[in-house]
Design a protein around this motif. Structure first.
Motif, mmCIF file in Angstrom:
data_model
loop_
_atom_site.group_PDB
_atom_site.id
_atom_site.type_symbol
_atom_site.label_atom_id
_atom_site.label_comp_id
_atom_site.label_asym_id
_atom_site.label_seq_id
_atom_site.Cartn_x
_atom_site.Cartn_y
_atom_site.Cartn_z
ATOM 1 N N GLY A 82 3.113 -11.565 -1.680
ATOM 2 C CA GLY A 82 2.351 -10.444 -1.531
ATOM 3 C C GLY A 82 2.281 -9.644 -1.679
ATOM 4 N N VAL A 83 1.346 -8.130 -1.627
ATOM 5 C CA VAL A 83 1.424 -7.040 -2.083
ATOM 6 C C VAL A 83 1.458 -5.544 -1.255
ATOM 7 C CG1 VAL A 83 0.522 -7.794 -4.633
ATOM 8 C CG2 VAL A 83 -0.424 -7.057 -2.707
ATOM 9 N N VAL A 84 1.534 -4.161 -1.629
ATOM 10 C CA VAL A 84 1.526 -3.128 -0.675
ATOM 11 C C VAL A 84 0.385 -2.794 -1.790
ATOM 12 C CG1 VAL A 84 2.527 -1.383 -0.045
ATOM 13 C CG2 VAL A 84 3.560 -3.168 0.374
ATOM 14 N N ALA A 85 -0.401 -2.105 -0.888
ATOM 15 C CA ALA A 85 -1.613 -1.416 -2.058
ATOM 16 C C ALA A 85 -1.082 -0.129 -1.934
ATOM 17 C CB ALA A 85 -2.555 -0.978 -0.786
ATOM 18 N N LEU A 86 -1.117 1.414 -2.783
ATOM 19 C CA LEU A 86 -0.518 1.922 -3.164
ATOM 20 C C LEU A 86 -1.797 3.053 -3.121
ATOM 21 C CD1 LEU A 86 2.129 1.010 -5.817
ATOM 22 C CD2 LEU A 86 2.623 1.666 -3.069
ATOM 23 N N GLY A 97 19.467 -2.654 -2.048
ATOM 24 C CA GLY A 97 19.673 -3.254 -1.070
ATOM 25 C C GLY A 97 18.516 -4.288 -0.629
ATOM 26 N N GLN A 98 17.750 -3.708 -0.557
ATOM 27 C CA GLN A 98 16.597 -3.825 1.033
ATOM 28 C C GLN A 98 15.112 -2.915 0.496
ATOM 29 O OE1 GLN A 98 17.474 -7.517 -0.191
ATOM 30 N NE2 GLN A 98 15.635 -7.864 1.300
ATOM 31 N N THR A 99 15.794 -1.459 -0.266
ATOM 32 C CA THR A 99 14.762 -0.668 -0.450
ATOM 33 C C THR A 99 14.601 -0.258 -1.288
ATOM 34 O OG1 THR A 99 15.971 0.863 1.805
ATOM 35 C CG2 THR A 99 14.541 1.662 -0.101
ATOM 36 N N ALA A 100 12.855 -0.367 -1.690
ATOM 37 C CA ALA A 100 12.238 -0.297 -3.104
ATOM 38 C C ALA A 100 11.811 1.191 -2.994
ATOM 39 C CB ALA A 100 10.929 -0.881 -3.234
ATOM 40 N N TYR A 101 12.700 1.642 -4.297
ATOM 41 C CA TYR A 101 11.821 3.223 -4.477
ATOM 42 C C TYR A 101 10.777 3.514 -6.179
ATOM 43 C CZ TYR A 101 16.216 4.120 -2.469
ATOM 44 O OH TYR A 101 17.293 4.015 -0.744
ATOM 45 N N SER A 124 10.316 -5.239 5.378
ATOM 46 C CA SER A 124 8.505 -4.960 6.432
ATOM 47 C C SER A 124 7.862 -4.727 5.753
ATOM 48 C CB SER A 124 9.211 -3.874 7.540
ATOM 49 O OG SER A 124 10.000 -2.527 7.389
ATOM 50 N N ARG A 125 7.596 -3.977 4.816
ATOM 51 C CA ARG A 125 7.141 -3.406 3.893
ATOM 52 C C ARG A 125 6.210 -1.951 4.463
ATOM 53 N NH1 ARG A 125 4.601 -8.096 1.067
ATOM 54 N NH2 ARG A 125 7.397 -9.906 0.952
ATOM 55 N N ALA A 126 7.258 -1.508 5.236
ATOM 56 C CA ALA A 126 7.156 -0.045 5.395
ATOM 57 C C ALA A 126 7.212 0.934 4.803
ATOM 58 C CB ALA A 126 7.665 -0.210 7.039
ATOM 59 N N ALA A 127 7.150 1.939 4.673
ATOM 60 C CA ALA A 127 7.667 3.175 4.150
ATOM 61 C C ALA A 127 8.371 3.970 5.348
ATOM 62 C CB ALA A 127 6.393 4.647 4.736
ATOM 63 N N LEU A 128 9.905 4.565 4.373
ATOM 64 C CA LEU A 128 10.999 5.242 4.674
ATOM 65 C C LEU A 128 11.049 6.335 4.588
ATOM 66 C CD1 LEU A 128 13.499 2.248 4.199
ATOM 67 C CD2 LEU A 128 11.615 2.463 5.545
ATOM 68 N N GLY A 129 10.218 7.147 3.527
ATOM 69 C CA GLY A 129 9.802 8.177 2.926
ATOM 70 C C GLY A 129 8.876 8.072 1.780
ATOM 71 N N ASP A 130 8.980 9.905 1.165
ATOM 72 C CA ASP A 130 8.231 10.087 0.109
ATOM 73 C C ASP A 130 8.553 11.219 -0.171
ATOM 74 O OD1 ASP A 130 6.342 9.666 -1.350
ATOM 75 O OD2 ASP A 130 4.364 9.312 -0.227
ATOM 76 N N CYS A 131 8.549 11.429 -1.394
ATOM 77 C CA CYS A 131 9.255 12.860 -2.193
ATOM 78 C C CYS A 131 7.833 13.338 -3.333
ATOM 79 C CB CYS A 131 10.634 12.934 -2.351
ATOM 80 S SG CYS A 131 12.024 12.778 -1.584
ATOM 81 N N ASP A 132 7.481 14.283 -2.695
ATOM 82 C CA ASP A 132 6.233 14.838 -3.453
ATOM 83 C C ASP A 132 7.423 15.174 -5.825
ATOM 84 O OD1 ASP A 132 5.023 16.229 -5.629
ATOM 85 O OD2 ASP A 132 4.085 17.628 -3.872
#
Length: 717
Positions: A82-86, A97-101, A124-132
Motif C-alpha cells: 500500500g501507499v500513503v498519500a501526501l 524503528g517503525q517510524t518513517a521520516y 498504522s500509517r498514522a502521522a506522528l508529527g510534522d515540522c515546517d
C-alpha cells in the motif's frame, strides 16, 4: 565445453564455467511499484529505506505523491503493502524503528519554496508529527543514535532561467531537527548556514545529500557548487573543501553518432558529487554525477579533511562498457552518471555500492582498504537506479529505480532485491573484459554457432548504425561468456552504412550471410548480404519485385542456411498476409530463385506477436516467437520448430502453404530465473551440434532500457 547449472526460479540455466564457492550478491526478486499505485498515470521508486526489523521497505514515489510500502517478509516474493498519500512531492525518506521520516516538497515554484518533514508510523500509517522546514527539501538522514535528523534544503535552481546557473535565490541550508524517543522537536530546529564556503556561487549553496556518521558528524554535498561540508550536530562547520576535478582519458564524448568510440578526453572535469555515504568515522564516498559543469563519471573516497584517498577515474565506466551497459546517447554529457552510493558490512566485509543512473548498474566494491577498493561485481538494475538500502542482518541489498517507461514502451519503475549468497555471481552473462582493447557492445541481435570451433557469431542492429559489427563469442570460458573478437562490417573498406543487421548465418566457406531488416522511413533497404570472413560486404541481394510490391514495415529478423537455400524469418505480417501469419522466405543462392511458406503466429493477448530468429538444426527449423511485452504483461516468449521436410517454398505471388509448428521451449521461466522482470526482445538463438541452445536478448543500446543482456544456454532437449 564446460558449464555450470544455476538453479534460480523454475528454470535451469546453463552458465559458462565451473561452479565456484564464493560469496556474491545475486538478484532474487523485482517489484513493479505500479502494483501499489495501479491507477496512477506514473509511478516511481526513488529513495528507499527499511524498517528496523528489515521486513518492510518504504520508498518515495514523487510523481504519484505517495509514500509506498513493500512487504519483504519473504524477500524473494515481495508483496505490495500500500501507499500513503501526501500533500506534495516526497523527496527522501529515512526510518528509525517503525517510524518513517519523509521529506515533502510543497514549493509553489523555485522562488516560493516550502516543505515539511513528516513522521509516519509504518504499522498504522498514522502521522506522528510534522515540522515546517521552510524550503524545498532533498535528502533526509537520521543520526545512528537517533538523536536528530539532518535534511538538505536544496532550494534548487531553475535550469531554464537565464543561463541556468547557480546564483538564484533563495539560498539553501541544512536543517537539523532534534529527536527525543523518536519525537521531533520542531521548535529546537537548527538551520545551519552553509553560504560563503564554496568557490562556485558561495552565496547560493544547493545542499544535495546528507549522511551522518557514528560521531554525529554530518557530511553534505553541494553538487552544483562542487563543494563538501562537514558539520556537527549543532550545525557548526568542522571542515569544508572543494570536491575538485578529475582528468578523464579514454572516454566517449560524442553522443548519437551510433558508435562506441572511447578515444576522447575531458581534462579538469569537476566531480560535482551527488550522493554521499560514510564508510567509517573519517572517510566518506561520493558518487560524482555532475549537474551544472561537471560529472567525472566515477566515484571518490575522501578523508573528511578533504584529502582524496581514492579516485575511480574512468575505471568504473570502463567496467560498465565491457558488460554492454554503456549509454551511448549520454556520451557528451555525463556518461554512465554515477548518482547513488551507499555502504554496508556483509559477513565482515565492508562494501560500497555505486549506482550508475544512465547505465542501470550497481557496482559492488570491497573497501577493506579504502585506498584500494576492489570492484567485485556489477549487478543489473532497473532503469535509473536512484536509491539504495542495505539490510546486512538479512543479507539483502535493495535498489530503487526511478524511471517509469510506460509512455515509451519501456519497463515500469522497479524495486530490485539482491541477496548475499554463497553462490556464483550470475551476472553479467556476457563481457568483453578479456579483450586487449576496451570494447563496447550492445543491441545484440541475430546469432549463429560455428560447429567446428564452438564459437558463436552475433551481430548488432541499427542502433549502432555507424559501427555495424560481428561479435565473436566464446561461450566455453570460465565465468561469463566472452566476446573475444570483433569483425567490423565494411563496404569498400569503410564502416557499412544503411544496415539493420538482424540475422547471421555461416556461408560454409569461412564467410557469412547477414539479413538486414530494413527501414524505408530511414532509407535502410531490406535485403541480404554476403560478407567475407574479414567483414567486407561482397554481395548485396535486394528483395524481388514480388516482395517489394507489398507493405513490409517489418522485415527479416533472422537468417539460416540449408544446402544452397537461405531461409529468412519475417517478423510481422505484410500487406498480403492473413492476420497473424508471417512469411518464411527462401532464397536459393545457386539459382537465384525466391519462394516462401507461411507461419501462423500465436494470437496476442496484448500488443503484437512476431518472429525474431530462425536457425536450422538437424531435421528442424527453430524459431523464436515473441510478443512485444515487458514484465508481467509478457505472455509469448518461446522457441518453436518446423520440420525441415515441410519447408518446401512455393513461388511468390501465389498461394503459400502454412507450415505446422510445435512448441519446444517456453522462455519465460528462463527470463525470470535471475530475479528480474521479463525482458522484451529475445533476438538471438544459436544451436550447438549437441543441441545446446544459446539464447540472447537485445538491450536496445541502453536507450530507454536498463542495458541488461541475458545470454544463457538451455540444455539439449
Amino acid at each position: 565445453m564446460t558449464y555450470r547449472t544455476v538453479l534460480l526460479g523454475t528454470a535451469a540455466v546453463l552458465m559458462a564455467g565451473p561452479a565456484l564457492a564464493d560469496m556474491n550478491f545475486n538478484r532474487i526478486a523485482s517489484f513493479a511499484v505500479a502494483q501499489n499505485t495501479p491507477d496512477a498515470e506514473e509511478s516511481s521508486s526513488e529513495i528507499i529505506a527499511a524498517t528496523a526489523d528489515g521486513m518492510t521497505l518504504v520508498y518515495t514515489d514523487s510523481p504519484a505523491e505517495v509514500l509506498g510500502f513493500i512487504d519483504i517478509t519473504d524477500p524473494a516474493a515481495p508483496v505490495a503493502a500500500g501507499v500513503v498519500a501526501l500533500d506534495g512531492e516526497p523527496t527522501s525518506v529515512s526510518v528509525i524503528g517503525q517510524t518513517a521520516y519523509v521529506g515533502v516538497n510543497t514549493s509553489a515554484d523555485y522562488v516560493n519554496t516550502s516543505g515539511h518533514l513528516l513522521a509516519l508510523d509504518v504499522d498504522s500509517r498514522a502521522a506522528l508529527g510534522d515540522c515546517d522546514l521552510g524550503g524545498q527539501l532533498d535528502s533526509v538522514a537520521v543520526a545512528p543514535d537517533a538523536s536528530f535528523i539532518a535534511v538538505a534544503i536544496e532550494n534548487e535552481r531553475d535550469e531554464d532561467l537565464g543561463d541556468g546557473r547557480t546564483g538564484q535565490m533563495p539560498a539553501g541550508y541544512v536543517a537539523i531537527v532534534p529527536l527525543s524517543d523518536g519525537v521531533m522537536d520542531c521548535d529546537a530546529m537548527i538551520m545551519a548556514d552553509v553560504t560563503g564556503l564554496a568557490e562556485v556561487s558561495p552565496e547560493d549553496p544547493e545542499p544535495e545529500f546528507v549522511a551522518i556518521n557514528s560521531e554525529n558528524e554530518i557530511v553534505v554535498t553541494m553538487q552544483e557548487n562542487n563543494h563538501m561540508v562537514v558539520l556537527n550536530a549543532a550545525g557548526e562547520v568542522l571542515s569544508h573543501f572543494s570536491a575538485g576535478s578529475v582528468d578523464l582519458e579514454g572516454i566517449d564524448t560524442i553522443d548519437e553518432r551510433a558508435a562506441l568510440v572511447f578515444d576522447g578526453s575531458q581534462p579538469g572535469r569537476l566531480r560535482e558529487p551527488d550522493a554521499v555515504t560514510w564508510i567509517d568515522d573519517s572517510h566518506f564516498a561520493t558518487a560524482n554525477e555532475g549537474d551544472m559543469d561537471g560529472g567525472s563519471r566515477g566515484w571518490t573516497i575522501f578523508h573528511q579533511d578533504g584529502t582524496v584517498v581514492y579516485e575511480s577515474g574512468v575505471s568504473f565506466e570502463h567496467a560498465i562498457v565491457q558488460i554492454g551497459h554503456y549509454p551511448d546517447r549520454r556520451s557528451d554529457a555525463k556518461g554512465v552518471e554515477p548518482e547513488s552510493v551507499t555502504f554496508g558490512v556483509f559477513a565482515g566485509t565492508p562494501y560500497v555500492f555505486v549506482g550508475a543512473e544512465r547505465a542501470s548498474v550497481v557496482g559492488v566494491y570491497d573497501v577493506t582498504d579504502p585506498a584500494n577498493p576492489v570492484l567485485d561485481q556489477l549487478l543489473p538494475s532497473g532503469i535509473g537506479p536512484e536509491g539504495y538500502v542495505v539490510i546486512p542482518e538479512r543479507g539483502l541489498l535493495i535498489s530503487a529505480n526511478e524511471v517509469d517507461g510506460l509512455e515509451d514502451g519501456a519497463a515500469r519503475s522497479h524495486v530490485m532485491i539482491y541477496e548475499y549468497q554463497d553462490a556464483p555471481a550470475v551476472y553479467p552473462h556476457l563481457t568483453s573484459a578479456g579483450m586487449d582493447e576496451l570494447t563496447g557492445w550492445g543491441a545484440i541481435s541475430g546469432m549463429v554457432a560455428d560447429p567446428e570451433t564452438g564459437l558463436i557469431y552475433a551481430v548488432n542492429d541499427s542502433f549502432y548504425g555507424f559501427q555495424p559489427t560481428i561479435f565473436v563469442i566464446d561461450p566455453s570460458m570460465d565465468g561469463p561468456s566472452q566476446i573475444i573478437d570483433t569483425i567490423p562490417v565494411t563496404r569498400g573498406g569503410r564502416p557499412a552504412q544503411m544496415l539493420d543487421m538482424e540475422g547471421i548465418t555461416l556461408d560454409g566457406d569461412g564467410g557469412f550471410w547477414v539479413a538486414s531488416e530494413g527501414r524505408t522511413d530511414r532509407m535502410i533497404p531490406h535485403g541480404i548480404y554476403h560478407i567475407s570472413a574479414d567483414g567486407e560486404i561482397e554481395q548485396s541481394i535486394p528483395l524481388p519485385a514480388e516482395l517489394l510490391a507489398v507493405e513490409r514495415r517489418f522485415g527479416f529478423e533472422g537468417i539460416t542456411m540449408v544446402g544452397d537455400t537461405l531461409w529468412m524469418a519475417v517478423q510481422r505480417e505484410w500487406g498480403d498476409d492473413p492476420e497473424n501469419h508471417v512469411k518464411l522466405v527462401a532464397y536459393n543462392t545457386a539459382t537465384g530463385d525466391w519462394g516462401a511458406v507461411r507461419y501462423e503466429l500465436t494470437d496476442p493477448e496484448t500488443g503484437w506477436v512476431g518472429l525474431s530468429e530462425i536457425v536450422a538444426h538437424g531435421d528442424y527449423i527453430y524459431l523464436i516467437e515473441r510478443d512485444n511485452q515487458i514484465g508481467a504483461n509478457a505472455v509469448t516468449k518461446q522457441i518453436t520448430r518446423v520440420a525441415l521436410a515441410d519447408m518446401v517454398p512455393a513461388p511468390l505471388g501465389g498461394d503459400l502453404p502454412v507450415v505446422e509448428h510445435e512448441l519446444v521451449v517456453d522462455l519465460i521461466p528462463y527470463l525470470t530465473s535471475t530475479g528480474g522482470y521479463v525482458l522484451d526482445k529475445i533476438e538471438g538463438l544459436a544451436i550447438m551440434p549437441d543441441g545446446t541452445m544459446w539464447v540472447s536478448t537485445d538491450n536496445d543500446g541502453v536507450d530507454d532500457h536498463s542495458g541488461e543482456t541475458m545470454f544463457f544456454a538451455i540444455p539439449p532437449m
